[in-house]
Every structure is written in structure tokens, then in C-alpha cells.
Motif scaffolding. Structure first.
Motif, mmCIF file in Angstrom:
data_model
loop_
_atom_site.group_PDB
_atom_site.id
_atom_site.type_symbol
_atom_site.label_atom_id
_atom_site.label_comp_id
_atom_site.label_asym_id
_atom_site.label_seq_id
_atom_site.Cartn_x
_atom_site.Cartn_y
_atom_site.Cartn_z
ATOM 1 N N LEU A 179 -9.019 -8.932 -4.398
ATOM 2 C CA LEU A 179 -7.552 -9.012 -4.418
ATOM 3 C C LEU A 179 -6.950 -7.925 -5.313
ATOM 4 O O LEU A 179 -5.821 -7.480 -5.093
ATOM 5 N N ASP A 180 -7.708 -7.481 -6.317
ATOM 6 C CA ASP A 180 -7.210 -6.416 -7.199
ATOM 7 C C ASP A 180 -6.926 -5.137 -6.428
ATOM 8 O O ASP A 180 -6.093 -4.323 -6.826
ATOM 9 N N ASP A 181 -7.642 -4.939 -5.324
ATOM 10 C CA ASP A 181 -7.392 -3.753 -4.500
ATOM 11 C C ASP A 181 -5.990 -3.789 -3.892
ATOM 12 O O ASP A 181 -5.414 -2.755 -3.564
ATOM 13 N N VAL A 182 -5.464 -5.010 -3.710
ATOM 14 C CA VAL A 182 -4.132 -5.163 -3.115
ATOM 15 C C VAL A 182 -3.050 -5.044 -4.182
ATOM 16 O O VAL A 182 -1.948 -4.565 -3.917
ATOM 17 N N LEU A 183 -3.379 -5.511 -5.403
ATOM 18 C CA LEU A 183 -2.367 -5.558 -6.463
ATOM 19 C C LEU A 183 -2.268 -4.203 -7.168
ATOM 20 O O LEU A 183 -2.447 -4.095 -8.375
ATOM 21 N N GLN A 184 -1.996 -3.194 -6.384
ATOM 22 C CA GLN A 184 -1.891 -1.823 -6.908
ATOM 23 C C GLN A 184 -0.420 -1.442 -7.009
ATOM 24 O O GLN A 184 0.408 -1.941 -6.245
ATOM 25 N N PRO A 185 -0.080 -0.519 -7.908
ATOM 26 C CA PRO A 185 1.315 -0.058 -7.942
ATOM 27 C C PRO A 185 1.669 0.698 -6.664
ATOM 28 O O PRO A 185 0.780 1.228 -5.977
ATOM 29 N N GLY A 186 2.944 0.753 -6.381
ATOM 30 C CA GLY A 186 3.407 1.426 -5.170
ATOM 31 C C GLY A 186 3.089 2.915 -5.170
ATOM 32 O O GLY A 186 3.016 3.544 -4.108
ATOM 33 N N THR A 187 2.891 3.469 -6.357
ATOM 34 C CA THR A 187 2.568 4.903 -6.439
ATOM 35 C C THR A 187 1.224 5.204 -5.765
ATOM 36 O O THR A 187 0.953 6.355 -5.426
ATOM 37 N N ASN A 188 0.383 4.174 -5.595
ATOM 38 C CA ASN A 188 -0.930 4.387 -4.951
ATOM 39 C C ASN A 188 -0.875 4.314 -3.425
ATOM 40 O O ASN A 188 -1.909 4.472 -2.773
ATOM 41 N N LEU A 189 0.313 4.032 -2.874
ATOM 42 C CA LEU A 189 0.390 3.939 -1.407
ATOM 43 C C LEU A 189 -0.041 5.255 -0.767
ATOM 44 O O LEU A 189 0.317 6.343 -1.239
ATOM 45 N N LEU A 190 -0.787 5.144 0.331
ATOM 46 C CA LEU A 190 -1.186 6.340 1.096
ATOM 47 C C LEU A 190 -0.133 6.664 2.135
ATOM 48 O O LEU A 190 0.055 7.812 2.532
ATOM 49 N N ALA A 191 0.500 5.614 2.616
ATOM 50 C CA ALA A 191 1.504 5.774 3.667
ATOM 51 C C ALA A 191 2.350 4.514 3.723
ATOM 52 O O ALA A 191 1.922 3.451 3.248
ATOM 53 N N ALA A 192 3.539 4.651 4.277
ATOM 54 C CA ALA A 192 4.402 3.483 4.475
ATOM 55 C C ALA A 192 5.363 3.782 5.604
ATOM 56 O O ALA A 192 5.609 4.952 5.938
ATOM 57 N N GLY A 193 5.891 2.720 6.180
ATOM 58 C CA GLY A 193 6.852 2.938 7.263
ATOM 59 C C GLY A 193 7.495 1.647 7.701
ATOM 60 O O GLY A 193 7.211 0.568 7.168
ATOM 61 N N TYR A 194 8.396 1.788 8.634
ATOM 62 C CA TYR A 194 8.980 0.606 9.273
ATOM 63 C C TYR A 194 9.296 0.938 10.713
ATOM 64 O O TYR A 194 9.386 2.117 11.093
ATOM 65 N N LEU A 244 5.860 -0.579 -10.465
ATOM 66 C CA LEU A 244 5.533 -2.004 -10.652
ATOM 67 C C LEU A 244 4.062 -2.254 -10.327
ATOM 68 O O LEU A 244 3.529 -1.636 -9.403
ATOM 69 N N VAL A 245 3.451 -3.156 -11.069
ATOM 70 C CA VAL A 245 2.091 -3.580 -10.705
ATOM 71 C C VAL A 245 2.180 -5.073 -10.402
ATOM 72 O O VAL A 245 2.320 -5.886 -11.319
ATOM 73 N N PRO A 246 2.137 -5.439 -9.117
ATOM 74 C CA PRO A 246 2.310 -6.860 -8.786
ATOM 75 C C PRO A 246 1.132 -7.694 -9.264
ATOM 76 O O PRO A 246 -0.012 -7.231 -9.279
ATOM 77 N N LYS A 247 1.443 -8.929 -9.661
ATOM 78 C CA LYS A 247 0.375 -9.833 -10.117
ATOM 79 C C LYS A 247 -0.009 -10.816 -9.022
ATOM 80 O O LYS A 247 -1.066 -11.404 -9.041
ATOM 81 N N LYS A 248 0.916 -10.988 -8.059
ATOM 82 C CA LYS A 248 0.649 -11.923 -6.953
ATOM 83 C C LYS A 248 1.033 -11.233 -5.653
ATOM 84 O O LYS A 248 1.943 -10.383 -5.651
ATOM 85 N N ILE A 249 0.391 -11.615 -4.553
ATOM 86 C CA ILE A 249 0.643 -10.879 -3.313
ATOM 87 C C ILE A 249 2.053 -11.113 -2.750
ATOM 88 O O ILE A 249 2.569 -10.264 -2.055
ATOM 89 N N HIS A 250 2.657 -12.261 -3.054
ATOM 90 C CA HIS A 250 3.997 -12.508 -2.512
ATOM 91 C C HIS A 250 5.086 -12.378 -3.595
ATOM 92 O O HIS A 250 6.168 -12.954 -3.460
#
Ligand code: AFP
Length: 342
Positions: free
Chosen positions: A152-167, A308-314
Motif C-alpha cells: 500500500l505504501d507504493d500507492v501512498l506517494q506524493p503527487g510529485t511522483n505521478l508518471l502521468a495523469a488525465g481525465y 501532499l503525502v496521503p496516509k489513506k487511499i480515500h
């Protein structure tokens, strides 16, 4: 007949071609990202088709389930979630999925596992489904540290680590906006071809905008800074004209307009919701990433949103995002309040 325009149209930049072009800049790339993206695109096409047929197919209506946020799930949410989860797993390129609709993260079984983590809201703005107003899918993509041992720690990464995003916005047209870390591009679905075609290359948000977008029904519970900011939008003291208010209540639609026309989108904290309403992983992060990639900013009231570094997925967070100068103004109000309290 405009032959020049037609000639131009014969060289169609599809989203796959665009991503392959990007990929060719990285000789070590094995095409995994392109494969993953083609599965996301498939999900978007399915949802687009389902949304446009929703009234006809009587898909609208409660599915009789409640999601993790305690909201009633519509049938389309359930369908969209299932389609995305299956498409992402079958890509063979994902190892963890986090969906707004699922309480727990999904860990992909080892035989189908890949290196990517996808966080997504399959159908955001679902309260707008019944009246046919624009809704959308939001996604963010991370890399896992160790594919054989995802946690789960792999998911709780800061947004700066995003490789890509979109909508993808399901509106008067179906538009997919994507960033893989070098700017933002928009693609519109040509229904006759079934392909997303590059229609909005290199999107840059205007440095300052004329529109603010917020649910003013929450105003009585806002903090002083948000109240002051919105007051300034309506009654500017620097001689500039008042800003216009636009609010759809679908983040994808409100952010899409903000990205193209400029301005600011706010979902602040308030006394009833001290963390705001929007979810960090699959709403705040992807939209903040796109805003920054387009030259804008995103702020939480305390820090750069992507830090931000999220602590929970939601987890939820307040967010102010949009044109650089407009976000700068709200940042200044919070900075001044902090100085006064020091
Ligand atoms: P729904 O999916 O429940 O319609 O919520 C949509 C959303 O998460 C986001 O898309 C909007 O920006 C925001 O909520 C609207 O919230 P308010 O209705 O409180 O203004």
C-alpha cells in the motif's frame, strides 16, 4: 471546399500515435505505458458510449449499493468501475488499482502483474448523470517500487511522483486530456473512427482568468481566507472587472473549463468538512498535476497540492487550482493569515 484543411486532416494524430511518439524519446522503453494507456482509452470509450445511451438503455437508476463514501451508487458507476478494473487488469501492466468505488485497493494477481499503479475515479460527478450534464473519468499513474512485492505504501506517494495523469470528459463531445510529464494535450473522440484525435495540442492555462468556480452554498461554513478571496472575485478592489461564476458540480467539467479559459476552481475546507470533499489520490492529484503541466498551480491552503503525502487511499483535501496568478492570490491570503497568527 477547404482543401488545405482537409489535407491537414489526413494526417491524424491519434492518442496511440502521440504516446508512441513520446515513447520513442526513451530508447529503453518497452511499450508498456502505451499498452496500459490503450486499456484506459478502451475504458473511456466504453463509458462514453454507455453515458450517451444511458437514457435510452435505462441504465440510469440506483443499483441499490452504497459506495465507500456513503453515496448511493448509480448503475453507471458500477458498470464503469467494472469495465475499468477489468480493462486495467487485462492489460497485464498493472499491479495495484485504487478506485473511488472500491473500499480497498485491488492487488493484481502475480500472473497478470505489471509495473504500474493506477488510481482512478471511473465516473466522477455522478449526481449529474440523471440530468445529462457532463461527467468524467479521472486517473493518475504511478510506478511500483518492486513489482514482485507491491504494498500500500507504493500507492501512498506524493503527487510529485505521478508518471502521468488525465481525465476524460463525457460532455457535448468526449474529450481526453492527458499529461505524461511534458505538457498537456487534449484529444477528442471521433465517433465515426472510434479514435481519440489530437485536437488541443500543448494546452496552456491563461496566466490569469475571469472565472471562479466554487459551491457558494457552503459559504457560511468557509474560513476567512476563502471568504475574502471570493469576495474579491465579486468586488475587486484593484479596478479590474468582477469575475464570472461558473459551477457545474462535476470536477472534470469545472476543471476542463478552467484549464481552457483560465480562472480558479476551489473546493475549500469548511466547518462541516475540515478536509474538504475531494479525494487526494484520484481527484486532487491528477487535476493538480495537469494544472501544473499547463502552467497553472494547485494549492491545498497549506502547501503545494502535489507535495501532499496521503496516509489513506480515500483521503480528502481542500484544493484551489487554476491560473497561476489567481492561485497566487489565495496563497497570499493564507500566508498573511499565518503571519498574523505567528
Ligand atoms: P458526485 O460524484 O457525488 O456528483 O460528486 C462530484 C464531486 O466529487 C466532484 O466531481 C465535484 O467537483 C464535487 O463533488 C461537487 O461537490 P458539491 O456538490 O459539494 O459542490
Amino acid at each position: 471546399m477547404d482543401h488545405a484543411a482537409d489535407a491537414h486532416r489526413t494526417d491524424l494524430m491519434t492518442i496511440t500515435r502521440h504516446v508512441l511518439n513520446e515513447q520513442s524519446k526513451y530508447p529503453e522503453s518497452r511499450g508498456d505505458f502505451t499498452i496500459l494507456l490503450s486499456h484506459i482509452v478502451l475504458g473511456c470509450k466504453f463509458v462514453c458510449s454507455a453515458v450517451s445511451k444511458a437514457g435510452l438503455a435505462k441504465l440510469i437508476g440506483l443499483a441499490g449499493e452504497t459506495n465507500v463514501q456513503g453515496e448511493e451508487q448509480k448503475k453507471l458507476d458500477v458498470l464503469s468501475n467494472e469495465v475499468f478494473v477489468k480493462a486495467l487488469i487485462s492489460s497485464g501492466r498493472t499491479c495495484i488499482l485504487v478506485s473511488e468505488e472500491d473500499e480497498e485497493a485491488t492487488f493484481v494477481e502475480p500472473s497478470k502483474r505489471g509495473r504500474y499503479i493506477v488510481v482512478f475515479d471511473p465516473l466522477d460527478g455522478s449526481s449529474n448523470i440523471d440530468c445529462g450534464v457532463s461527467i468524467g473519468t479521472i486517473f493518475g499513474i504511478y510506478l511500483v517500487k518492486d513489482k514482485d512485492n507491491p504494498t500500500l505504501d507504493d500507492v501512498l506517494q506524493p503527487g510529485t511522483n505521478l508518471l502521468a495523469a488525465g481525465y476524460c470528459m463525457y460532455g457535448s463531445s468526449c474529450t481526453l486530456v492527458l499529461s505524461t510529464g511534458s505538457g498537456v494535450n487534449g484529444f477528442t473522440l471521433d465517433p465515426s473512427l472510434g479514435e481519440f484525435i489530437l485536437t488541443h495540442p500543448h494546452i496552456k492555462i491563461p496566466k490569469k482568468g475571469k472565472i471562479y468556480s466554487v459551491n457558494e452554498g457552503n459559504a457560511k461554513n468557509w474560513d476567512e481566507q476563502t471568504t475574502k478571496f471570493v469576495e474579491k472575485c465579486k468586488f475587486p478592489t484593484d479596478g479590474s472587472p468582477p469575475k464570472s461564476l461558473r459551477y457545474v458540480g462535476s470536477m472534470v467539467a469545472d476543471v476542463h473549463r478552467t484549464l481552457l479559459y483560465g480562472g480558479i476552481f476551489l473546493y475549500p475546507a469548511d466547518k462541516k468538512s475540515p478536509n474538504g470533499k475531494l479525494r487526494v489520490l484520484y481527484e486532487v492529484f491528477p487535476m493538480s498535476y495537469l494544472m501544473e503541466q499547463a502552467g497553472g498551480q494547485a494549492f491545498t491552503s497549506k502547501q503545494r497540492a502535489l507535495d501532499l503525502v496521503p496516509k489513506k487511499i480515500h483521503e480528502r483535501s481542500p484544493v484551489f487550482l487554476g491560473s497561476y496568478d489567481d492561485v497566487e492570490e489565495i496563497k497570499a491570503l493564507y500566508a498573511a493569515a499565518e503571519e498574523n497568527n505567528a
